[in-house]
Design an enzyme around this catalytic site. Sequence first.
Site, PDB file in Angstrom:
ATOM      1  N   CYS A  72       0.640  -0.825  -0.085  1.00 51.24           N
ATOM      2  CA  CYS A  72       0.202   0.231  -0.157  1.00 51.24           C
ATOM      3  C   CYS A  72       1.216   1.183   0.029  1.00 51.24           C
ATOM      4  O   CYS A  72       1.963   1.690   1.048  1.00 51.24           O
ATOM      5  CB  CYS A  72      -0.621  -0.178   0.853  1.00 51.24           C
ATOM      6  N   CYS A 193      -0.710   3.809  -6.411  1.00 54.46           N
ATOM      7  CA  CYS A 193      -1.792   2.874  -5.883  1.00 54.46           C
ATOM      8  C   CYS A 193      -2.181   1.850  -5.814  1.00 54.46           C
ATOM      9  O   CYS A 193      -2.184   1.763  -6.957  1.00 54.46           O
ATOM     10  CB  CYS A 193      -2.635   4.353  -5.261  1.00 54.46           C
TER      11      CYS A 193
END
Length: 274
Positions: A72, A193
Amino acid sequence: MNCPIGVFDSGYGGLTILKELVKKLPEYDFLYLGDNARTPYGTRSFNVVYEYTLQAVKYLFSQNCRLVIIACNTASAKALRNIQQLDLPKIAPDRRVLGVIRPSVEKVAEITRNGHVGVLGTSGTVISESYPIELKKWSGGKVKTVVQEACPMWVPIVENNEIDTFGADYFIEKNIRNILQKDKKLDTLILGCTHYPLLLNVIKKYVPNKIKILEQGEIVAYKLLDYLTRHPEIGNKLTRNGKIQFQTTEATENFENKAALFLGREIKANNIHL
Ligand code: DGL
């Protein structure tokens, strides 16, 4: 005793990394944890993302993970440094936690021809300035200009499975148009992302062909393989039975359905509390 590689994300996005890790390292065991109950992280403050990520890392350690990949960008940008420098020495000096930003940055330096780089990410990742800072530090002078665009609607689109909708098209087109206007010479665009590769088909509609789009999964997998070769003291402790477990902080039914969609195969998940 099973000793898997922990893979953590705020939700489903990390599955795009896991998929590539399994392709490159099929013999290893993996434990994927999605904090779906508290996603998205991208709009949360530094302290909250740090607290949630540390909880997840501690949990994965308790499940016998000696190596954890923070799959992440938001958590890598906001929590990784503190965890590596402040927490690990106290709680688990012999374990390792790695992120996704540094491998991506090193790859950009190889790819860009004119040094004009764009980063698409969550608000948290963009505000942290992690990409511009790391790109300047690790690109050996190859990256000259970095422009960023926060795309706060993209993660909810993925988490709510709204990928093939007019709404998705609207927000993706808008953010791409914005970043292209910020630098007309862009030659490389980082999907900063881990959720964004799931939107790749839509993203590609609005990005001119001459711009190279960088996805992180394969890069992170390649770097992990290299890391394990260079660090046998960690690699040798990991078990290799090709077993993959899935855990989520949300209802398992939701997770199983969506994860199956993203991974292209049926999976079983367990619910856990952090
Ligand atoms: N996959 C996370 C990232 O790479 C998404 C963040 C979120 O939960 O907003 O940044």
